[in-house]
Each structure stands twice: as structure tokens, then as C-alpha cells.
Design an enzyme around this catalytic site. Structure first.
Site, mmCIF file in Angstrom:
data_model
loop_
_atom_site.group_PDB
_atom_site.id
_atom_site.type_symbol
_atom_site.label_atom_id
_atom_site.label_comp_id
_atom_site.label_asym_id
_atom_site.label_seq_id
_atom_site.Cartn_x
_atom_site.Cartn_y
_atom_site.Cartn_z
ATOM 1 N N ARG A 63 0.731 -12.142 -10.422
ATOM 2 C CA ARG A 63 0.642 -10.864 -11.135
ATOM 3 C C ARG A 63 0.915 -11.012 -12.619
ATOM 4 N NH1 ARG A 63 1.235 -7.151 -6.668
ATOM 5 N NH2 ARG A 63 1.143 -4.989 -7.308
ATOM 6 N N ARG A 71 3.026 1.603 -13.132
ATOM 7 C CA ARG A 71 2.387 0.451 -12.469
ATOM 8 C C ARG A 71 1.039 0.140 -13.101
ATOM 9 N NH1 ARG A 71 2.467 2.773 -6.702
ATOM 10 N NH2 ARG A 71 1.340 0.917 -6.038
ATOM 11 N N ARG A 110 -1.674 8.657 -0.419
ATOM 12 C CA ARG A 110 -0.806 7.780 0.382
ATOM 13 C C ARG A 110 0.639 8.275 0.334
ATOM 14 N NH1 ARG A 110 -0.688 1.438 -0.805
ATOM 15 N NH2 ARG A 110 0.510 2.061 -2.626
ATOM 16 N N LYS A 113 -6.407 -3.464 -2.401
ATOM 17 C CA LYS A 113 -6.084 -4.872 -2.105
ATOM 18 C C LYS A 113 -5.534 -5.039 -0.691
ATOM 19 C CE LYS A 113 -3.137 -5.530 -5.396
ATOM 20 N NZ LYS A 113 -3.110 -4.203 -6.045
ATOM 21 N N ARG A 164 5.893 6.340 0.077
ATOM 22 C CA ARG A 164 6.392 5.168 -0.650
ATOM 23 C C ARG A 164 7.040 5.593 -1.958
ATOM 24 N NH1 ARG A 164 2.295 0.063 -0.959
ATOM 25 N NH2 ARG A 164 2.969 0.007 -3.130
HETATM 26 P P1 B4P Z 1 -4.021 -0.705 -1.916
HETATM 27 O O1 B4P Z 1 -4.591 -0.933 -3.276
HETATM 28 O O2 B4P Z 1 -4.522 -1.541 -0.813
HETATM 29 O O3 B4P Z 1 -2.456 -0.690 -2.172
HETATM 30 P P2 B4P Z 1 -1.462 -1.910 -2.188
HETATM 31 O O4 B4P Z 1 -1.993 -3.124 -1.547
HETATM 32 O O5 B4P Z 1 -0.235 -1.331 -1.618
HETATM 33 O O6 B4P Z 1 -1.349 -2.328 -3.710
HETATM 34 P P3 B4P Z 1 -0.235 -2.044 -4.760
HETATM 35 O O7 B4P Z 1 -0.613 -2.793 -5.994
HETATM 36 O O8 B4P Z 1 -0.114 -0.566 -4.876
HETATM 37 O O9 B4P Z 1 1.135 -2.526 -4.162
HETATM 38 P P4 B4P Z 1 1.814 -3.952 -3.873
HETATM 39 O O10 B4P Z 1 2.332 -3.847 -2.497
HETATM 40 O O11 B4P Z 1 0.926 -5.111 -4.172
HETATM 41 O O12 B4P Z 1 -4.332 0.758 -1.347
HETATM 42 C C1 B4P Z 1 -3.929 1.944 -1.962
HETATM 43 C C2 B4P Z 1 -4.356 3.168 -1.158
HETATM 44 O O13 B4P Z 1 -5.756 3.356 -1.283
HETATM 45 C C3 B4P Z 1 -4.086 3.095 0.333
HETATM 46 O O14 B4P Z 1 -3.509 4.303 0.745
HETATM 47 C C4 B4P Z 1 -5.451 2.921 0.985
HETATM 48 O O15 B4P Z 1 -5.542 3.577 2.229
HETATM 49 C C5 B4P Z 1 -6.373 3.584 -0.020
HETATM 50 N N1 B4P Z 1 -7.688 2.966 -0.045
HETATM 51 C C6 B4P Z 1 -7.958 1.636 -0.015
HETATM 52 N N2 B4P Z 1 -9.295 1.413 -0.064
HETATM 53 C C7 B4P Z 1 -9.884 2.669 -0.157
HETATM 54 C C8 B4P Z 1 -11.240 3.125 -0.267
HETATM 55 N N3 B4P Z 1 -12.279 2.269 -0.297
HETATM 56 N N4 B4P Z 1 -11.446 4.461 -0.355
HETATM 57 C C9 B4P Z 1 -10.419 5.327 -0.328
HETATM 58 N N5 B4P Z 1 -9.112 4.969 -0.217
HETATM 59 C C10 B4P Z 1 -8.853 3.646 -0.133
HETATM 60 O O16 B4P Z 1 3.018 -3.984 -4.935
HETATM 61 C C11 B4P Z 1 4.068 -3.050 -4.925
HETATM 62 C C12 B4P Z 1 5.202 -3.506 -5.864
HETATM 63 O O17 B4P Z 1 5.769 -4.778 -5.384
HETATM 64 C C13 B4P Z 1 4.829 -3.814 -7.315
HETATM 65 O O18 B4P Z 1 4.805 -2.642 -8.130
HETATM 66 C C14 B4P Z 1 5.979 -4.801 -7.725
HETATM 67 O O19 B4P Z 1 7.175 -4.117 -8.031
HETATM 68 C C15 B4P Z 1 6.203 -5.615 -6.460
HETATM 69 N N6 B4P Z 1 5.424 -6.873 -6.454
HETATM 70 C C16 B4P Z 1 4.425 -7.184 -5.578
HETATM 71 N N7 B4P Z 1 3.915 -8.401 -5.863
HETATM 72 C C17 B4P Z 1 4.585 -8.863 -6.955
HETATM 73 C C18 B4P Z 1 4.505 -10.059 -7.744
HETATM 74 N N8 B4P Z 1 3.606 -11.013 -7.488
HETATM 75 N N9 B4P Z 1 5.363 -10.198 -8.788
HETATM 76 C C19 B4P Z 1 6.277 -9.276 -9.065
HETATM 77 N N10 B4P Z 1 6.400 -8.112 -8.382
HETATM 78 C C20 B4P Z 1 5.558 -7.903 -7.328
#
Ligand code: B4P
Length: 188
Positions: free
Chosen positions: A88, A144, A127, A13, A133
Site C-alpha cells: 500500500r 482513506r 456496506r 478488491k 465497519r
Molecule cells: P472492497 O473494495 O472489496 O473493500 P475492501 O476489500 O474491504 O477494501 P478496503 O480498501 O476498503 O479495505 P482493506 O480491508 O483493504 O468492497 C467495498 C464494498 O463494495 C463492498 O461492500 C462490496 O460489496 C461492494 N462492491 C464490490 N464490488 C462491487 C460492484 N461491482 N458493484 C457494487 N458494489 C460492489 O483495508 C482496511 C484498512 O486496513 C486500511 O484502511 C488500513 O488501515 C489497514 N490496512 C490494510 N492493508 C494495509 C497495508 N498493506 N498497510 C497498512 N495498512 C493496511
């Protein structure tokens, strides 16, 4: 263009949000990034969010909804936005509908980025080695994923019911996934 990007942790994402935001000239708004910036800055919001994030739990809705409402009231979102990681749960989705209605606006599409659990675990553990992280440990990743299945998956059904859902395969090279996303949105 008013878009929401939804998908399990590690589906890509954050990675794709930055690219789509460039393509559509709209700001990418990541609730996870905003929380992490607040944790880093040791703000009151950061202190509240950290205890939930470090365990892989969702930050409470009142905190998250207020934060998004404030962000969507800023001037740079009048022409559109891409929300990454919000809503979410179904309650947040209903809240978002209300926020947009207050501005006489509505979503154009909701993109679900799909990836399987093995690939997700592989990406997030990689990552963890690079970024360290606190929520990228094996136990917290498992938590998660279960929060996603129980709490966030119903959001996908909610938007499917509204005819807004676009499903895109998140497996493959980053560029290939971006091309798939742009094509799927164009076809809509
Ligand atoms: P991403 O999937 O991009 O990770 P993210 O955006 O950080 O999503 P995530 O759900 O983990 O965390 P968020 O910040 O939203 O990428 C993951 C990895 O994969 C990266 O290292 C990337 O390089 C790699 N990758 C991507 N595409 C690839 C490909 N095609 N091939 C290979 N590798 C690839 O949320 C974190 C926390 O914040 C939540 O657990 C919660 O506690 C809180 N939070 C956030 N939003 C919330 C909400 N709306 N309500 C309540 N809590 C919330």
C-alpha cells in the site's frame, strides 16, 4: 500465479480477490482481513492495528511487513497467491520484492481495479449499513481516499515501471468485473 490486487477503498478488491483466488486456485491474502480478525480476537497485533484502521490511516510498515513475511512463508503459497491490499506504499512494494526474491520468486502481474470516488462512497456507505465497519463512516472514507491518492497511487506507478500493471474497470455488476479481470489476465 503470483498476483497483487491494488485499488482505492471500495473498488471491489476484497470482493474480486475471493473470486480470482478461486479461479486460479491460489489463496487470497488480505492484510485488511488479517488485521480485522486480530482486532476481533483482541490480539496484540489487533490492538496495534485498530488505532490506525479506525482513523483510516495505514498500519505502520514494520507491523504490516512482518505479518506478510510470516504469511508468505507458509506452505500454501508455494504455488502462488493473490495479495489484496498489500503493498500500500512504495516502501512495502520494495519490501515485497525482497521477500519474494528470498524465495526465488517474483510477481506475475499487478491488477489495478479502478473506480471513481462517487461510486466508492456509495458502496462503502451501503456496506456501513450492513456490516457497521468502523472505518466506513463518511469522514473516515474521505481520509482513506486521500491516503490512497497520496500513498498508494505511487505503488501503481512503481509496478507500471516494472511492466507488471494490468488496469481493469471496477464499475458494473460483480460478475462482469470478474469476467473483465480474468480476460485481462489471460490477454497478458
Ligand atoms: P472492497 O473494495 O472489496 O473493500 P475492501 O476489500 O474491504 O477494501 P478496503 O480498501 O476498503 O479495505 P482493506 O480491508 O483493504 O468492497 C467495498 C464494498 O463494495 C463492498 O461492500 C462490496 O460489496 C461492494 N462492491 C464490490 N464490488 C462491487 C460492484 N461491482 N458493484 C457494487 N458494489 C460492489 O483495508 C482496511 C484498512 O486496513 C486500511 O484502511 C488500513 O488501515 C489497514 N490496512 C490494510 N492493508 C494495509 C497495508 N498493506 N498497510 C497498512 N495498512 C493496511
Amino acid at each position: 500465479m503470483r498476483l497483487v490486487l491494488v485499488g482505492p477503498p471500495g473498488a471491489g478488491k476484497g470482493t474480486q480477490a475471493a473470486r480470482l483466488a478461486d479461479a486460479y486456485h491460489v489463496p487470497a491474502i488480505s492484510t485488511g482481513d488479517i488485521f480485522r480478525a486480530n482486532v476481533k480476537g483482541e490480539t496484540e497485533l489487533g490492538r496495534k492495528a485498530q488505532e490506525y484502521m479506525s482513523h483510516g490511516a495505514l498500519v505502520p510498515d514494520d507491523v504490516t511487513n512482518d505479518m506478510v513475511r510470516d504469511r508468505l512463508a507458509e506452505h500454501d503459497v508455494t504455488a502462488g497467491f493473490l495479495l489484496d491490499g498489500y503493498p500500500r506504499n512504495p516502501e512495502q512494494a520494495v519490501e515485497l520484492d525482497g521477500m519474494l526474491a528470498d524465495h526465488g520468486a517474483a510477481l506475475d502481474a499487478v491488477v489495478e481495479l479502478v473506480a471513481d470516488s462517487d461510486e466508492i462512497a456509495r458502496r462503502l456507505l451501503k456496506r456501513a449499513e450492513i456490516e457497521g465497519r468502523v472505518d466506513d463512516t463518511e469522514d473516515v472514507i474521505r481520509k482513506r481516499l486521500s491516503v490512497y491518492a497520496e500513498t498508494t497511487a505511487p505503488v501503481v506507478a512503481y509496478y507500471e515501471g516494472q511492466g507488471l500493471l494490468v488496469k481493469v474497470d471496477g464499475i458494473g455488476e460483480v460478475d462482469a468485473v470478474t469476467d473483465r479481470l480474468v480476460d485481462a489476465l489471460r490477454a497478458r
